[in-house]
Design a protein around this motif. Structure first.
Motif, short mmCIF file in Angstrom:
data_model
loop_
_atom_site.label_atom_id
_atom_site.label_comp_id
_atom_site.label_asym_id
_atom_site.label_seq_id
_atom_site.Cartn_x
_atom_site.Cartn_y
_atom_site.Cartn_z
N PHE A 158 -4.02 -3.46 -36.49
CA PHE A 158 -4.30 -4.46 -35.45
C PHE A 158 -5.57 -4.03 -34.70
N ILE A 159 -6.67 -4.74 -34.99
CA ILE A 159 -7.94 -4.48 -34.30
C ILE A 159 -8.16 -5.61 -33.30
N GLU A 160 -8.43 -5.25 -32.06
CA GLU A 160 -8.65 -6.26 -31.02
C GLU A 160 -10.13 -6.22 -30.63
N ASP A 161 -10.81 -7.35 -30.85
CA ASP A 161 -12.19 -7.47 -30.38
C ASP A 161 -12.12 -7.95 -28.94
N ALA A 162 -12.21 -6.98 -28.02
CA ALA A 162 -12.09 -7.27 -26.59
C ALA A 162 -13.46 -7.28 -25.92
N ALA A 163 -14.46 -7.76 -26.68
CA ALA A 163 -15.82 -7.85 -26.12
C ALA A 163 -15.83 -8.67 -24.83
N HIS A 164 -14.88 -9.62 -24.72
CA HIS A 164 -14.82 -10.49 -23.54
C HIS A 164 -13.84 -9.98 -22.48
N ALA A 165 -13.10 -8.91 -22.79
CA ALA A 165 -11.85 -8.71 -22.04
C ALA A 165 -11.70 -7.37 -21.34
N ILE A 166 -12.81 -6.70 -21.02
CA ILE A 166 -12.64 -5.47 -20.23
C ILE A 166 -12.03 -5.87 -18.89
N GLY A 167 -10.98 -5.16 -18.49
CA GLY A 167 -10.33 -5.48 -17.21
C GLY A 167 -9.16 -6.43 -17.31
N THR A 168 -8.92 -6.98 -18.52
CA THR A 168 -7.79 -7.88 -18.72
C THR A 168 -6.52 -7.08 -19.04
N ARG A 169 -5.38 -7.57 -18.56
CA ARG A 169 -4.10 -6.97 -18.91
C ARG A 169 -3.31 -7.95 -19.78
N GLY A 170 -2.72 -7.41 -20.83
CA GLY A 170 -1.88 -8.22 -21.71
C GLY A 170 -0.43 -7.85 -21.50
N HIS A 171 0.41 -8.27 -22.45
CA HIS A 171 1.84 -8.02 -22.30
C HIS A 171 2.17 -6.52 -22.29
N GLY A 172 1.53 -5.77 -23.20
CA GLY A 172 1.85 -4.35 -23.31
C GLY A 172 1.01 -3.45 -22.42
N GLY A 173 0.35 -4.00 -21.39
CA GLY A 173 -0.46 -3.17 -20.50
C GLY A 173 -1.92 -3.60 -20.52
N ALA A 174 -2.81 -2.65 -20.25
CA ALA A 174 -4.24 -2.98 -20.19
C ALA A 174 -4.78 -3.17 -21.60
N VAL A 175 -5.65 -4.18 -21.77
CA VAL A 175 -6.35 -4.35 -23.04
C VAL A 175 -7.16 -3.09 -23.30
N GLY A 176 -7.02 -2.55 -24.50
CA GLY A 176 -7.65 -1.27 -24.82
C GLY A 176 -6.62 -0.24 -25.24
N SER A 177 -5.37 -0.48 -24.83
CA SER A 177 -4.31 0.47 -25.22
C SER A 177 -3.14 -0.26 -25.88
N ILE A 178 -3.35 -1.49 -26.34
CA ILE A 178 -2.25 -2.27 -26.93
C ILE A 178 -2.41 -2.34 -28.45
#
Ligand SMILES: *Cc1c(COP(=O)(O)O)cnc(C)c1O
Length: 351
Positions: A158-178
């Motif tokens: 599961f690779i997440e392209d979070a180019a738009h999403a620094i600072g966003t939180r998802g269901h499992g916590g902060a984007v970057g550690s999910i």
């Protein structure tokens, strides 16, 4: 278009950096110091990314495209593999798959969130599928739980392209550690900027080691990774055909300083999204992205979808009219499968 003065006196770009005096001071300090690259500013920037994303490992790199490329390499993607990618995204989200000689397979998006549809991902899985690259469109988080379930079921990365999403939180916590691997971009239109820059985060030590390796020529001085006996301090080995995807300390200093301001950026962007949502809600000819939990999102883009049939005009007319008013709109995005390098890629959505 028919004369008169424009709505805005100067061109309002669709994105613009916010550089404060403290950011400038941080860069100047590096320029006066000993290290322009591979120095303490890069370490500080990586530490700030780990802190903001809760990820165990962060590698800062030259740009978001390089981040995606080494994410794919670290995941072992190569010729013969298929990678499922969102179809409405910037080309780089899929170009990285072509760089590795693999085949991108485009999944449809959800009509409400405009993020990749987990049901569509599931339909595209074959025995050749190796990974999913899911993009947090505009900063709104993808459906992490559903994508994780599919990746676990079929053994996909599961690779997440979070180019738009620094600072966003998802269901499992902060984007970057999910996701297994998450990539970021720090281009000036994005929320946090380094001029050019990117980062890759992961919680997995083996992936982190491979990410580091591919970002730095594939060369290591780490005895634990060497194939031949250690010959002493002068010795190094090249374990992979890596790249020079390093960020400079000049850029990283700007990044570390900007990351301190991320809470302020997030707050302001939330205010603007709430304002736009309110103002556009009463206009039936336009629709906008639905975000199930806007208080957890740091938005990058605010995209409007025009009902051109009702308006009775074409996309070109809307674009030219807004540009004439000095509103620097852009199209986000042409579906990636319509771009020339993807002419050979099969995609059912066009049938
Ligand atoms: C900006 C962007 C990238 C590429 O980032 P660069 O830093 O410009 O290389 C990748 N994916 C998406 C979705 C982007 O918006």
């Amino acid at each position: 278009m028919h004369g008169g003065s424009p709505a805005s006196a100067r061109l309002l770009g669709y994105g613009r950096q916010d550089v404060a005096e403290e950011d400038i001071a941080a860069v100047v300090e590096v320029l006066r110091g000993d290290y322009l690259t591979c120095g303490p500013a890069t370490e500080l920037f990586e530490e700030s990314i780990r802190a903001a994303t809760d990820a165990c490992f962060a590698t800062a790199v030259a740009n978001g495209t390089a981040a995606l490329h080494i994410a794919c390499l670290a995941a072992g993607i190569g010729p013969g593999d298929e990678v499922i990618v969102s179809s409405i995204t910037f080309a780089a989200s899929a170009n990285c798959v072509l760089y590795c000689g693999a085949t991108p397979v485009f999944a449809d998006i959800d009509p409400d969130t405009w993020n990749v549809s987990p049901a569509s991902i599931r339909e595209k899985v074959t025995c050749k599928t190796k990974a999913v690259i899911a993009v947090d469109f505009g900063g709104v988080p993808v459906d992490h739980d559903a994508i994780r379930a599919i990746c676990d079921e079929f053994g996909l990365t599961f690779i997440e392209d979070a180019a738009h999403a620094i600072g966003t939180r998802g269901h499992g916590g902060a984007v970057g550690s999910i996701a297994d691997i998450t990539t970021f971009s720090f281009h000036p239109v994005k929320t946090v900027t380094t001029g050019e820059g990117g980062a890759v985060t992961t919680d997995d030590p083996d992936l982190a080691r491979r990410i580091q390796l591919f970002a730095k020529h594939g060369i290591t001085r780490d005895v634990a990774q060497m194939r031949c006996p250690d010959e002493g301090g002068w010795y190094y080995e090249q374990l992979e055909l890596g790249y020079n995807y390093r960020i400079s300390d000049i850029e990283a200093a700007l990044g570390a300083s900007q990351m301190r301001r991320l809470p302020e950026f997030s707050r302001r962007r939330r205010e603007l999204v709430a304002y736009y949502d309110r103002e556009f809600a009463g206009i039936p000819e336009v629709s906008f992205q639905l975000d199930p939990s806007p208080e957890e999102t740091t938005r990058h883009l605010y995209v409007l979808r025009f009902d051109l049939e009702v308006l009775g005009v074409g996309r070109r007319f809307v674009f030219d009219a807004l540009r004439a008013e000095n509103i620097g709109v852009n199209v986000h995005y042409l579906p990636v499968y319509r771009l020339a390098p993807y002419a050979h890629v099969r995609h059912e959505s066009r049938k």
